[in-house]
Structures are given as structure tokens and as C-alpha cells.
Design an enzyme around this catalytic site. Structure first.
Site, PDB file in Angstrom:
ATOM      1  N   CYS A 124       0.656  -1.166  -0.141  1.00 28.12           N
ATOM      2  CA  CYS A 124       0.242  -0.467   0.197  1.00 28.12           C
ATOM      3  C   CYS A 124       0.773   1.118   0.255  1.00 28.12           C
ATOM      4  O   CYS A 124       1.150   1.830   1.168  1.00 28.12           O
ATOM      5  CB  CYS A 124      -0.474   0.187   0.947  1.00 28.12           C
ATOM      6  SG  CYS A 124      -2.343   1.016   1.156  1.00 28.12           S
ATOM      7  N   CYS A 156      -0.381   4.162   2.554  1.00 25.40           N
ATOM      8  CA  CYS A 156      -0.140   3.664   3.582  1.00 25.40           C
ATOM      9  C   CYS A 156       1.642   3.899   4.060  1.00 25.40           C
ATOM     10  O   CYS A 156       1.786   5.138   5.697  1.00 25.40           O
ATOM     11  CB  CYS A 156      -0.058   2.488   4.011  1.00 25.40           C
ATOM     12  SG  CYS A 156      -1.956   1.815   3.628  1.00 25.40           S
ATOM     13  N   ASP A 157       2.236   3.425   2.876  1.00 25.98           N
ATOM     14  CA  ASP A 157       3.688   3.318   3.661  1.00 25.98           C
ATOM     15  C   ASP A 157       4.765   4.627   3.173  1.00 25.98           C
ATOM     16  O   ASP A 157       5.835   4.548   2.830  1.00 25.98           O
ATOM     17  CB  ASP A 157       4.399   2.263   3.510  1.00 25.98           C
ATOM     18  CG  ASP A 157       3.405   1.080   4.179  1.00 25.98           C
ATOM     19  OD1 ASP A 157       2.738   1.779   5.585  1.00 25.98           O
ATOM     20  OD2 ASP A 157       3.355   0.030   4.064  1.00 25.98           O
TER      21      ASP A 157
END
Ligand code: NDP
Length: 323
Positions: free
Chosen positions: A133, A136-137
Site C-alpha cells: 500500500c 499507507c507506507d
């Protein structure tokens, strides 16, 4: 007992909930404890959902869908489903917190899960440089050289997004041409921080505490080479989430829940399915939403055929029209 339980909180689940709630079916929607909102929660700009000419952020779109479903009386529970019993006219759904819910109809809108490479070090280094992701990261890879694996729209989207943080993004694809749509390809080709490595598969991920490189195998010559990178994003597609219904519903050879024709009717009466869990071809937010609508209409039609004595057990025997 309820009239309808919807499992899943992506575009299919929330659209089913909007239609079911407007039909006064008082749906319970089980939204998952960790992945509520589905795949669009991990997306940035959604540019192809009609009605948003400037685009819309994936999480914003999902928040609006949820608000719309709740506005008409959908009850949303943030938990995971542990097990289901779909046999017989009354369906049972057991939640992670131990609660047992029953309903006359269930709609599965459980979507799909990120596909994994299947390498031994993938799990070990997950969260330590291996990610699924970018939104997300991505931030953790500021100034680093990283890799994205895959040749579809997801890989192009992830790679393009990651150039905001990374010094360079290597896109590794096992073929010599991309599967991604033209517009996504062109955007990636035009980005000078993205470099393509063609005809290569990842056969190893190295690093002790964190990823420090990949081992690539040329799919034409078979030669293996190392690629030093500080992170790797796996974007090789998704598999339908059907673990709850194995042995209870028929599946297709592609692994999706089998439905009759263009409907949402599964092999079990009173059980319907919508969205990516039945779709191995289109897999768009808008097609998932459309199929969620169909599932709610199918469920409402099914309820209208049940004996009044059974409907009376829901305490709310009156069914109004959906539209
Ligand atoms: P896709 O199935 O479209 O693409 C998966 C890619 O990963 C393919 O290039 C495939 O290679 C490759 N791949 C699959 N398995 C492996 C493996 N084991 N090792 C290496 N490579 C592998 O999945 P996506 O997630 O990209 O897209 C899914 C759907 O979502 C599509 O319909 C897409 O259009 C849509 N989508 C739309 C977006 C948008 O419009 N903004 C954004 C993201 C997704 P090969 O080509 O060789 O099969």
C-alpha cells in the site's frame, strides 16, 4: 432476526446498504475491524467515478458512501465475520466479538485481498520494507530508491504516487509490455523518476532487519541479477475474498463467488454477492457500486417471496419498494 446483513464496506457493500436502507430493510453492514472502506481507502485520486469532474480522494468517497447509507438507517458494525451458516431460510453470521446475528438474506461484498509473491522473505520483511500500500507506507521511503512489482493499473498508480517520496522507482514487470490502461502507462512513462525493468521476475528479497535489495531473474535469458533497493511495493493484483463461504457457495474457476447470469444470486437461496468478489474482469469502483445495487434489489425481491410467517420473525414484515 434481521431482514438483511451486508458483509463488506467497499462501494458494493455501501451501495447495497443505501438501496436496502431506502427500501426500509434496516440493513446491518459489517465493515471489518481493520480494513473498513475497502480498497479505495488505500487510493489517492479517483478520477473515473462519475459525478466528480475534479476527481475525489478514495477515502473521501467512501466516507460519503457510508454517510449516505447511514442517513437512511444502515447500522454499521466495525468487526470481522468469523463464520457463517448459509443453509436454510435463516442465515447465521458470527462476529469476531462473539455476537451472533441472524437474517433472512445476506449479501457478500467482501472484495478481494492483495496477491502475494509467495517468496519466503516476503512475510518476514513485511512492514520492514515490503508493502502492499503506497498511500499507507510511501512516506517512510523518503529519498530512497525503491521498486514496484507489477504491470497493471495498480502498479502504475503506486509507482507514480511513490515518486513524491522516493528518489527513484523501478517498476519490475515480468513481461515486455504493460497490462495497465493507456492513460496510466503514459503518466508513468512521462515521469523521469520511474525506470522500467522489463521481462523480469522477483525471485528473492534480501535484508536482515529491513529490505536492502531484490534478486531478479530475466524471464527471457534466465540470468539472475541483484537490485539494491530500500523498499518494495507488491502490486500484482488481488484475489477474491471467499474464505467464509468455501463449501457453502459455488465458486467459479477464477475463484470468484458464482452468480446466476447478470444477477447477484448465488447457489444458495437468500444469499447474494456483489463487487470484486464476483468480478474477475472489470473490478472498478463504479461496477462494484452497480453490482451492490443489483444485490439489494435481488435481496428485496427474494424477501417479497417469503412466507409472511417467516418475515414476521424479523419484527418488520412490511417491505416497501426499493426505488
Ligand atoms: P491486474 O490484474 O490488472 O494486474 C496485475 C499485474 O501484476 C499484471 O501486470 C500481472 O502480470 C502482474 N502479476 C500478477 N501476478 C504476478 C506475479 N506472481 N509476479 C509478478 N507479476 C505478477 O491488477 P491491478 O491490481 O493492477 O488492477 C486490478 C483492477 O483494478 C483492474 O481492472 C484495473 O484497471 C483496476 N484499477 C484501476 C485503477 C484506476 O483506474 N485508477 C487503479 C488501480 C486498479 P501480467 O500482465 O503478466 O499478467
Amino acid at each position: 432476526m434481521r431482514q438483511i446483513i451486508i458483509i463488506g464496506s467497499g462501494p458494493a457493500g455501501y451501495t447495497a446498504a443505501i438501496y436496502a436502507a431506502r427500501a426500509n430493510l434496516k440493513p446491518l453492514l459489517i465493515a471489518s475491524s481493520v480494513e473498513a472502506g475497502g480498497e479505495l481507502m488505500n487510493t489517492t485520486d479517483v478520477e473515473n467515478f462519475p459525478g466528480f469532474p475534479e476527481g475525489v480522494q478514495g477515502p473521501d468517497l467512501m466516507t460519503k458512501m457510508q454517510e449516505q447509507a447511514e442517513r437512511f438507517g444502515t447500522e454499521v458494525v466495525y468487526d470481522d465475520v468469523e463464520s457463517v451458516d448459509l443453509s436454510g431460510p435463516v442465515k447465521t453470521v458470527v462476529l469476531g466479538n462473539g455476537d451472533v446475528e441472524q437474517a433472512l438474506t445476506v449479501i457478500f461484498a467482501t472484495g478481494s485481498a492483495y496477491r502475494k509473491l509467495g517468496l519466503s522473505d516476503e512475510e518476514r520483511l513485511s512492514g520492514r520494507g515490503v508493502s502492499w500500500c503506497a498511500t499507507c507506507d510511501g512516506f517512510f521511503f523518503k529519498g530512497k530508491e525503491i521498486a514496484v512489482i507489477g504491470g497493471g493499473d495498480s502498479a502504475m498508480e503506486e509507482a507514480t504516487f511513490l515518486t513524491r517520496f522516493a528518489s527513484k522507482v523501478h517498476v519490475i514487470h515480468r513481461k515486455g509490455e504493460l497490462r495497465a490502461s493507456k492513460i496510466m502507462q503514459e503518466r508513468a512513462f512521462a515521469n523521469d523518476k520511474i525506470e522500467f525493468i522489463w521481462n523480469s521476475e522477483v525471485v528473492g528479497i534480501s535484508g536482515i532487519d529491513a529490505v536492502d535489495g531484490l534478486i531478479l531473474r530475466d524471464t527471457v535469458s534466465g540470468t539472475e541479477t541483484g537490485l539494491p533497493v530500500g523498499g518494495v511495493f507488491v502490486a500484482i493484483g488481488n484475489d477474491p475474498r471467499t474464505h467464509l463461504v468455501h463449501k457453502q457457495l459455488d465458486l467459479t474457476p477464477e475463484g470468484t463467488i458464482a452468480v446466476a447470469g447478470r444477477s447477484s444470486l448465488t447457489s444458495q437461496a437468500g444469499v447474494f454477492a456483489a463487487g470484486d468478489v464476483i468480478d474477475s474482469s472489470y473490478r472498478q469502483a463504479i461496477t462494484a457500486a452497480g453490482s451492490g445495487c443489483a444485490a439489494a434489489l435481488d435481496a428485496e425481491h427474494y424477501l417479497s417471496t417469503l412466507p409472511p410467517a417467516l418475515l414476521a420473525q424479523t419484527g418488520d414484515p412490511e417491505l416497501t419498494t426499493v426505488n
